[in-house]
Design a protein around this motif. Structure first.
Motif, PDB file in Angstrom:
ATOM      1  N   ARG A  44     -36.671  29.715  -2.531  1.00 55.79           N
ATOM      2  CA  ARG A  44     -35.620  31.113  -2.739  1.00 55.79           C
ATOM      3  C   ARG A  44     -36.254  31.369  -4.472  1.00 55.79           C
ATOM      4  O   ARG A  44     -36.895  32.328  -4.606  1.00 55.79           O
ATOM      5  N   SER A  45     -35.172  30.825  -5.050  1.00 55.84           N
ATOM      6  CA  SER A  45     -34.753  30.769  -6.590  1.00 55.84           C
ATOM      7  C   SER A  45     -36.333  30.227  -7.089  1.00 55.84           C
ATOM      8  O   SER A  45     -35.429  29.277  -8.170  1.00 55.84           O
ATOM      9  N   LYS A  46     -37.128  30.551  -7.071  1.00 54.69           N
ATOM     10  CA  LYS A  46     -37.966  30.059  -7.849  1.00 54.69           C
ATOM     11  C   LYS A  46     -39.386  30.914  -9.608  1.00 54.69           C
ATOM     12  O   LYS A  46     -40.195  31.036  -9.551  1.00 54.69           O
ATOM     13  N   TYR A  47     -38.692  32.450  -9.181  1.00 57.63           N
ATOM     14  CA  TYR A  47     -39.291  32.996 -10.350  1.00 57.63           C
ATOM     15  C   TYR A  47     -38.246  33.016 -11.673  1.00 57.63           C
ATOM     16  O   TYR A  47     -38.431  32.519 -12.254  1.00 57.63           O
ATOM     17  N   GLU A  86     -43.670  34.976   2.478  1.00 49.79           N
ATOM     18  CA  GLU A  86     -42.935  35.729   3.924  1.00 49.79           C
ATOM     19  C   GLU A  86     -41.302  36.323   2.666  1.00 49.79           C
ATOM     20  O   GLU A  86     -41.517  35.393   2.216  1.00 49.79           O
ATOM     21  N   GLY A  87     -41.054  36.938   3.498  1.00 47.28           N
ATOM     22  CA  GLY A  87     -39.713  37.206   2.536  1.00 47.28           C
ATOM     23  C   GLY A  87     -39.261  37.342   1.109  1.00 47.28           C
ATOM     24  O   GLY A  87     -37.777  37.814   0.681  1.00 47.28           O
ATOM     25  N   VAL A  88     -40.571  37.890   0.680  1.00 50.46           N
ATOM     26  CA  VAL A  88     -39.773  38.222  -0.742  1.00 50.46           C
ATOM     27  C   VAL A  88     -40.518  39.481  -1.254  1.00 50.46           C
ATOM     28  O   VAL A  88     -41.123  40.170  -1.033  1.00 50.46           O
ATOM     29  N   TRP A  89     -39.351  39.726  -1.966  1.00 50.96           N
ATOM     30  CA  TRP A  89     -39.485  41.649  -2.735  1.00 50.96           C
ATOM     31  C   TRP A  89     -40.006  41.110  -4.290  1.00 50.96           C
ATOM     32  O   TRP A  89     -39.543  40.388  -4.855  1.00 50.96           O
ATOM     33  N   VAL A  90     -40.759  42.259  -4.604  1.00 55.17           N
ATOM     34  CA  VAL A  90     -41.947  41.936  -5.635  1.00 55.17           C
ATOM     35  C   VAL A  90     -40.680  43.799  -6.106  1.00 55.17           C
ATOM     36  O   VAL A  90     -41.087  44.347  -5.206  1.00 55.17           O
ATOM     37  N   VAL A  91     -40.936  43.204  -7.069  1.00 56.78           N
ATOM     38  CA  VAL A  91     -40.958  44.881  -8.455  1.00 56.78           C
ATOM     39  C   VAL A  91     -41.808  44.663  -9.374  1.00 56.78           C
ATOM     40  O   VAL A  91     -41.681  43.968 -10.455  1.00 56.78           O
ATOM     41  N   LEU A  92     -42.288  45.820  -8.870  1.00 59.14           N
ATOM     42  CA  LEU A  92     -43.600  45.862 -10.411  1.00 59.14           C
ATOM     43  C   LEU A  92     -43.661  47.398 -11.296  1.00 59.14           C
ATOM     44  O   LEU A  92     -43.462  48.442 -10.611  1.00 59.14           O
ATOM     45  N   HIS A  93     -43.552  46.255 -12.860  1.00 56.65           N
ATOM     46  CA  HIS A  93     -43.912  47.269 -13.557  1.00 56.65           C
ATOM     47  C   HIS A  93     -44.533  48.021 -14.343  1.00 56.65           C
ATOM     48  O   HIS A  93     -45.636  46.972 -14.514  1.00 56.65           O
ATOM     49  N   LEU A  94     -45.067  49.030 -14.089  1.00 56.99           N
ATOM     50  CA  LEU A  94     -46.255  50.238 -14.775  1.00 56.99           C
ATOM     51  C   LEU A  94     -45.922  51.097 -16.189  1.00 56.99           C
ATOM     52  O   LEU A  94     -45.022  51.281 -15.725  1.00 56.99           O
ATOM     53  N   TYR A  95     -46.429  50.058 -16.807  1.00 57.72           N
ATOM     54  CA  TYR A  95     -45.688  50.679 -18.094  1.00 57.72           C
ATOM     55  C   TYR A  95     -47.408  50.936 -19.725  1.00 57.72           C
ATOM     56  O   TYR A  95     -48.309  50.967 -18.523  1.00 57.72           O
ATOM     57  N   LYS A  96     -47.221  51.482 -20.304  1.00 56.48           N
ATOM     58  CA  LYS A  96     -47.594  50.948 -21.183  1.00 56.48           C
ATOM     59  C   LYS A  96     -46.896  51.284 -22.868  1.00 56.48           C
ATOM     60  O   LYS A  96     -45.613  52.003 -23.007  1.00 56.48           O
ATOM     61  N   THR A 133     -33.844  37.654 -13.948  1.00 58.02           N
ATOM     62  CA  THR A 133     -32.915  35.976 -14.215  1.00 58.02           C
ATOM     63  C   THR A 133     -31.914  35.937 -13.486  1.00 58.02           C
ATOM     64  O   THR A 133     -31.411  35.039 -13.232  1.00 58.02           O
ATOM     65  N   LYS A 134     -31.274  37.490 -13.491  1.00 55.81           N
ATOM     66  CA  LYS A 134     -30.195  37.230 -13.048  1.00 55.81           C
ATOM     67  C   LYS A 134     -30.344  37.391 -11.048  1.00 55.81           C
ATOM     68  O   LYS A 134     -29.925  36.959 -10.634  1.00 55.81           O
ATOM     69  N   PHE A 135     -32.017  37.330 -10.911  1.00 55.95           N
ATOM     70  CA  PHE A 135     -31.883  37.634  -9.755  1.00 55.95           C
ATOM     71  C   PHE A 135     -33.281  36.442  -9.337  1.00 55.95           C
ATOM     72  O   PHE A 135     -34.369  37.674  -9.077  1.00 55.95           O
ATOM     73  N   LYS A 173     -38.885  38.590  -7.196  1.00 51.04           N
ATOM     74  CA  LYS A 173     -40.548  37.882  -8.012  1.00 51.04           C
ATOM     75  C   LYS A 173     -40.874  39.838  -8.507  1.00 51.04           C
ATOM     76  O   LYS A 173     -40.681  41.067  -8.130  1.00 51.04           O
ATOM     77  N   PHE A 174     -40.777  39.718  -9.853  1.00 52.63           N
ATOM     78  CA  PHE A 174     -40.717  40.667 -10.843  1.00 52.63           C
ATOM     79  C   PHE A 174     -41.868  40.287 -12.145  1.00 52.63           C
ATOM     80  O   PHE A 174     -42.279  39.318 -12.892  1.00 52.63           O
TER      81      PHE A 174
END
Length: 235
Positions: free
Chosen positions: A88-91, A111-121, A139-141, A145-146
């Protein structure tokens, strides 16, 4: 000839009419008998004596074997857990995406993957702060998926007033959204605070369980105490 002790519909009819006698009940097996049967079977399979028949040396050997079995089971369990975590530590880093990649990277993350999406400018200070923070958290987690994307590249005409924005998905379904500066406590926000906020949604397995930002009441009390100390010094 049909066996009168068989459990068949026809035999039930014959019993009701008294043509054949009721089925002979099977003898009940007591709990003590069942335990004795199990002990006997275990002894046959293991080749061991009864405990009461063993000498001290044989008992020590049996204990050593049991300890070794328990340690082996624990080792195998830990290996399985470590293997699952490694898979699971593939990101471990933040990936930049464009609009055409959105469905694949977010909705079809797996399956089971959490995704954190940052929209920025570019040029928005708090966006820069959060981009720096999520690089460290990725890196810590590494099981989370960031990803990030320029807001108007990902969503045409997305308002700058809504930036920064973080969307949190789990197995392709949106679970939380943080929209606008007030959601991120301004440019004074610490990385521990962002980790805490993400942890409350389940996106990262953080150990920070309480809000690291001091409460307003605590800050006021600290200032009050500082002022009182200053007054005392002036006297």
């Amino acid at each position: 000839m049909q066996n009168p002790n068989e459990d068949t519909e026809w035999n039930d009819i014959l019993r009701k009419k008294g043509i054949i006698p009721e089925k002979t009940p099977e003898p009940e097996i007591s709990e003590e008998t069942l335990v004795a049967m199990m002990d006997k079977k275990i002894k046959e399979m293991s080749g061991k004596k009864d405990l009461e028949d063993m000498n001290l040396e044989e008992l020590d050997e049996l204990e050593d074997e049991e300890d070794e079995r328990i340690l082996m089971e624990y080792r195998n369990q830990r290996l399985a857990e470590m293997k699952a975590l490694q898979e699971r530590s593939k990101y471990g880093e933040v990936k930049e995406i464009t609009a055409p990649e959105y469905v694949k990277e977010v909705n079809e993350a797996g399956e089971g993957v959490w995704v954190v999406l940052h929209l920025y400018k570019q040029g928005i200070m708090l966006c820069n702060v959060i981009n720096n923070f999520i690089s460290q958290l990725a890196t810590k987690f590494p099981t989370t998926k960031f990803i990030k994307s320029i807001s108007t590249t990902c969503i045409p005409n997305y308002p700058d007033a809504n930036l920064p924005t973080i969307f949190i998905y789990h197995e392709g379904q949106m679970k939380a959204q943080l929209v606008g500066p007030m959601s991120f406590r301004g440019t004074n926000m610490k990385i521990e605070e962002l980790e805490f906020i993400l942890g409350r949604t389940g996106a990262v397995p953080t150990e920070i369980k309480s809000d690291p930002r001091p409460k307003v009441k605590d800050v006021m009390m600290a200032k009050l105490g500082h002022n009182q100390d200053s007054d005392s010094d002036s006297d």
